[in-house]
Design a protein around this motif. Structure first.
Motif, PDB file in Angstrom:
ATOM      1  N   SER A   1       0.872  -1.236   0.102  1.00  0.00           N
ATOM      2  CA  SER A   1       0.051   0.124   0.104  1.00  0.00           C
ATOM      3  C   SER A   1       0.833   1.268   0.115  1.00  0.00           C
ATOM      4  CB  SER A   1      -0.823   0.105   1.232  1.00  0.00           C
ATOM      5  OG  SER A   1      -1.591  -1.185   1.190  1.00  0.00           O
ATOM      6  N   TYR A   2       2.137   1.106  -0.056  1.00  0.00           N
ATOM      7  CA  TYR A   2       3.199   2.163  -0.016  1.00  0.00           C
ATOM      8  C   TYR A   2       3.958   2.147  -1.138  1.00  0.00           C
ATOM      9  CZ  TYR A   2       1.514   1.133   4.889  1.00  0.00           C
ATOM     10  OH  TYR A   2       0.746   1.113   5.757  1.00  0.00           O
ATOM     11  N   THR A   3       3.729   3.351  -1.756  1.00  0.00           N
ATOM     12  CA  THR A   3       4.345   3.462  -3.206  1.00  0.00           C
ATOM     13  C   THR A   3       5.863   3.274  -2.924  1.00  0.00           C
ATOM     14  OG1 THR A   3       3.135   5.071  -4.063  1.00  0.00           O
ATOM     15  CG2 THR A   3       5.027   4.991  -5.049  1.00  0.00           C
ATOM     16  N   PRO A   4       6.645   2.307  -3.724  1.00  0.00           N
ATOM     17  CA  PRO A   4       7.862   2.248  -3.601  1.00  0.00           C
ATOM     18  C   PRO A   4       8.720   3.108  -4.840  1.00  0.00           C
ATOM     19  CG  PRO A   4       6.915   0.188  -4.620  1.00  0.00           C
ATOM     20  CD  PRO A   4       5.729   1.279  -4.014  1.00  0.00           C
ATOM     21  N   PHE A   5       9.525   3.956  -4.415  1.00  0.00           N
ATOM     22  CA  PHE A   5      10.075   4.809  -5.532  1.00  0.00           C
ATOM     23  C   PHE A   5      11.483   4.975  -5.488  1.00  0.00           C
ATOM     24  CE2 PHE A   5       9.514   7.465  -1.654  1.00  0.00           C
ATOM     25  CZ  PHE A   5      10.698   8.431  -1.733  1.00  0.00           C
ATOM     26  N   GLY A   6      12.243   4.249  -4.602  1.00  0.00           N
ATOM     27  CA  GLY A   6      13.631   4.207  -4.669  1.00  0.00           C
ATOM     28  C   GLY A   6      14.449   3.200  -4.201  1.00  0.00           C
ATOM     29  N   THR A   7      15.680   3.038  -4.504  1.00  0.00           N
ATOM     30  CA  THR A   7      16.616   1.962  -3.889  1.00  0.00           C
ATOM     31  C   THR A   7      17.844   2.718  -3.259  1.00  0.00           C
ATOM     32  OG1 THR A   7      15.830   0.401  -5.414  1.00  0.00           O
ATOM     33  CG2 THR A   7      17.745   0.035  -4.285  1.00  0.00           C
ATOM     34  N   ILE A   8      18.007   2.217  -1.994  1.00  0.00           N
ATOM     35  CA  ILE A   8      19.340   2.698  -1.209  1.00  0.00           C
ATOM     36  C   ILE A   8      20.668   2.357  -1.708  1.00  0.00           C
ATOM     37  CG2 ILE A   8      20.086   3.331   0.982  1.00  0.00           C
ATOM     38  CD1 ILE A   8      17.088   2.825   1.917  1.00  0.00           C
ATOM     39  N   SER A   9      21.689   3.172  -1.945  1.00  0.00           N
ATOM     40  CA  SER A   9      22.876   2.645  -2.250  1.00  0.00           C
ATOM     41  C   SER A   9      23.516   1.831  -1.265  1.00  0.00           C
ATOM     42  CB  SER A   9      23.704   3.920  -2.529  1.00  0.00           C
ATOM     43  OG  SER A   9      24.020   4.397  -1.441  1.00  0.00           O
ATOM     44  N   THR A  10      24.607   1.121  -1.538  1.00  0.00           N
ATOM     45  CA  THR A  10      25.364   0.341  -0.532  1.00  0.00           C
ATOM     46  C   THR A  10      25.753   1.057   0.577  1.00  0.00           C
ATOM     47  OG1 THR A  10      25.759  -1.412  -2.218  1.00  0.00           O
ATOM     48  CG2 THR A  10      26.964  -1.255  -0.182  1.00  0.00           C
ATOM     49  N   SER A  11      26.557   2.238   0.432  1.00  0.00           N
ATOM     50  CA  SER A  11      27.115   3.000   1.166  1.00  0.00           C
ATOM     51  C   SER A  11      25.852   3.491   2.082  1.00  0.00           C
ATOM     52  CB  SER A  11      27.910   4.106   0.694  1.00  0.00           C
ATOM     53  OG  SER A  11      27.165   4.880  -0.449  1.00  0.00           O
ATOM     54  N   GLY A  12      24.751   4.016   1.397  1.00  0.00           N
ATOM     55  CA  GLY A  12      23.669   4.545   2.261  1.00  0.00           C
ATOM     56  C   GLY A  12      23.097   3.626   3.140  1.00  0.00           C
ATOM     57  N   MET A  13      23.004   2.162   3.001  1.00  0.00           N
ATOM     58  CA  MET A  13      22.732   1.144   3.582  1.00  0.00           C
ATOM     59  C   MET A  13      23.454   1.145   5.004  1.00  0.00           C
ATOM     60  SD  MET A  13      19.655  -0.125   2.761  1.00  0.00           S
ATOM     61  CE  MET A  13      19.938  -1.641   3.861  1.00  0.00           C
ATOM     62  N   LYS A  14      24.733   1.282   4.729  1.00  0.00           N
ATOM     63  CA  LYS A  14      25.858   1.363   6.048  1.00  0.00           C
ATOM     64  C   LYS A  14      25.441   2.289   6.933  1.00  0.00           C
ATOM     65  CE  LYS A  14      29.625  -0.744   3.506  1.00  0.00           C
ATOM     66  NZ  LYS A  14      30.938  -0.444   3.215  1.00  0.00           N
ATOM     67  N   VAL A  15      24.934   3.621   6.388  1.00  0.00           N
ATOM     68  CA  VAL A  15      24.605   4.652   7.319  1.00  0.00           C
ATOM     69  C   VAL A  15      23.210   4.426   8.014  1.00  0.00           C
ATOM     70  CG1 VAL A  15      24.024   7.172   7.171  1.00  0.00           C
ATOM     71  CG2 VAL A  15      25.780   6.378   5.811  1.00  0.00           C
ATOM     72  N   LEU A  16      22.169   3.709   7.041  1.00  0.00           N
ATOM     73  CA  LEU A  16      21.081   3.623   7.748  1.00  0.00           C
ATOM     74  C   LEU A  16      21.223   2.663   8.764  1.00  0.00           C
ATOM     75  CD1 LEU A  16      18.047   4.064   7.428  1.00  0.00           C
ATOM     76  CD2 LEU A  16      18.129   2.358   5.525  1.00  0.00           C
ATOM     77  N   LYS A  17      22.014   1.374   8.544  1.00  0.00           N
ATOM     78  CA  LYS A  17      22.070   0.433   9.715  1.00  0.00           C
ATOM     79  C   LYS A  17      22.690   0.964  11.004  1.00  0.00           C
ATOM     80  CE  LYS A  17      21.883  -3.741   6.776  1.00  0.00           C
ATOM     81  NZ  LYS A  17      22.540  -4.598   6.075  1.00  0.00           N
ATOM     82  N   LYS A  18      23.735   1.904  10.840  1.00  0.00           N
ATOM     83  CA  LYS A  18      24.294   2.790  12.050  1.00  0.00           C
ATOM     84  C   LYS A  18      23.178   3.571  12.610  1.00  0.00           C
ATOM     85  CE  LYS A  18      26.603   6.517  11.016  1.00  0.00           C
ATOM     86  NZ  LYS A  18      27.678   7.383  10.878  1.00  0.00           N
ATOM     87  N   ILE A  19      22.360   4.062  11.999  1.00  0.00           N
ATOM     88  CA  ILE A  19      21.178   4.678  12.698  1.00  0.00           C
ATOM     89  C   ILE A  19      20.395   3.617  13.640  1.00  0.00           C
ATOM     90  CG2 ILE A  19      19.089   6.149  12.579  1.00  0.00           C
ATOM     91  CD1 ILE A  19      20.797   7.247   9.806  1.00  0.00           C
ATOM     92  N   ALA A  20      20.007   2.733  12.769  1.00  0.00           N
ATOM     93  CA  ALA A  20      19.130   1.639  13.548  1.00  0.00           C
ATOM     94  C   ALA A  20      19.913   0.792  14.759  1.00  0.00           C
ATOM     95  CB  ALA A  20      18.933   0.564  12.444  1.00  0.00           C
ATOM     96  N   ALA A  21      21.194   0.704  14.540  1.00  0.00           N
ATOM     97  CA  ALA A  21      21.936   0.226  15.609  1.00  0.00           C
ATOM     98  C   ALA A  21      21.863   0.847  16.936  1.00  0.00           C
ATOM     99  CB  ALA A  21      23.354  -0.201  15.264  1.00  0.00           C
ATOM    100  N   ALA A  22      21.558   2.350  16.834  1.00  0.00           N
ATOM    101  CA  ALA A  22      21.569   3.033  17.975  1.00  0.00           C
ATOM    102  C   ALA A  22      20.312   3.178  18.801  1.00  0.00           C
ATOM    103  CB  ALA A  22      21.944   4.492  17.592  1.00  0.00           C
ATOM    104  N   GLY A  23      19.411   2.478  17.972  1.00  0.00           N
ATOM    105  CA  GLY A  23      17.913   1.963  18.472  1.00  0.00           C
ATOM    106  C   GLY A  23      17.143   3.171  18.644  1.00  0.00           C
ATOM    107  N   GLU A  24      15.861   3.215  19.000  1.00  0.00           N
ATOM    108  CA  GLU A  24      14.911   4.093  19.349  1.00  0.00           C
ATOM    109  C   GLU A  24      14.694   4.515  20.792  1.00  0.00           C
ATOM    110  OE1 GLU A  24      11.525   3.474  20.328  1.00  0.00           O
ATOM    111  OE2 GLU A  24      11.996   1.374  20.924  1.00  0.00           O
TER     112      GLU A  24
END
Length: 272
Positions: free
Chosen positions: A226-249
């Motif tokens: 139900s959510y428009t998929p409109f992009g794909t994250i680069s490999t380097s961008g995924m590393k940044v994203l996982k760093k953010i996720a690893a810090a938790g909420e």
């Protein structure tokens, strides 16, 4: 005259009656306690189901971007912030009454770069499959709409995404207009799964209610298409994203503000 044996039997009967009364009272008390506990648990379970069902990637603005996200509670033990200080500047207060005209070249390739406090996140945009969405992002980025905005939501349980694109940083903001759903039959969405690396639009839970809020998937997440998929994250961008996720909420419950201070210093959309 009451004999000693009769008196003994009478005392025994009274003792037995007292024991029965105590046991009956104890059983009644237990039933009442269990009823209360069951009622409380029922409220918690129902509340949790409703919260999950209505709050999955919602753009929570009040008109074009309305939703029901719950403000996260502070965490007793916040993880260390892995990101840098935000660049100087403030979020622009911008709003439009209708979607901008589609002016992008639908046959060309476009990329979006999010220069964040945690690192750059490059996204290859699906122009041909989601032209309205890509055009809107190109328009908004060109106006500086995303600059200095916070990514306000991180989910770490069941679904695994970072949600951004709200100028208010609360889940209630948007550009003032909505765009149509697109690309919901994307070949990457197999078995009700949004794979890691997907960038998709948030919405209100109703059709064609996307605004400016979007989410970045850092781990395969089970979601309805139900959510428009409109992009794909680069490999380097995924590393940044996982760093953010690893810090938790911040709530410790799997859905709240990221502990990492994720600010989009600058967003740009480029034709390649």
């Amino acid at each position: 005259m009451v004999t000693q044996e009769q008196r003994r039997r009478q005392l025994a009967r009274e003792k037995f009656l007292r024991q029965q009364q105590r046991r009956t009272a104890a059983r009644h008390k237990t039933r009442m306690r269990n009823t209360v506990v069951a009622s409380v648990l029922g409220v918690v379970v129902v509340g949790s189901v409703v919260s999950y069902a209505t709050g999955v990637f919602k753009d929570d603005g009040k008109k074009a971007n309305a939703g029901s996200e719950v403000s996260p509670s502070p965490s007793p033990s916040k993880a260390q912030d892995p990101c840098d200080k935000a660049a100087a500047g403030t979020v622009k207060s911008l709003s439009w009454k209708k979607e901008p005209a589609v002016t992008i070249d639908k046959s060309a390739d476009y990329t979006m770069k999010m220069a964040t406090t945690c690192g750059d996140i490059d996204i290859a945009l699906k122009t041909a499959q989601a032209p309205h969405t890509v055009n809107s992002f190109s328009f908004l980025a060109g106006k500086g709409f995303f600059d200095h905005t916070k990514c306000h939501r991180l989910t770490t349980n069941g679904i695994y995404v970072l949600q951004c694109g709200d100028p208010k940083g609360t889940g209630s903001g948007g550009p003032g207009y909505t765009i149509p759903d697109e690309n919901l039959k994307d070949k990457t969405l197999k078995g009700g799964m949004y794979p890691a690396g997907t960038v998709a639009m948030a919405n209100t839970g109703q059709k064609h209610t996307g605004g400016s809020q979007f989410f970045l998937v850092y781990q395969d997440s089970q979601l309805p298409p139900s959510y428009t998929p409109f992009g794909t994250i680069s490999t380097s961008g995924m590393k940044v994203l996982k760093k953010i996720a690893a810090a938790g909420e911040s709530t410790g419950q799997g859905d709240g503000a990221p502990n990492a201070t994720v600010v989009v210093n600058k967003a740009t959309v480029t034709k390649s």
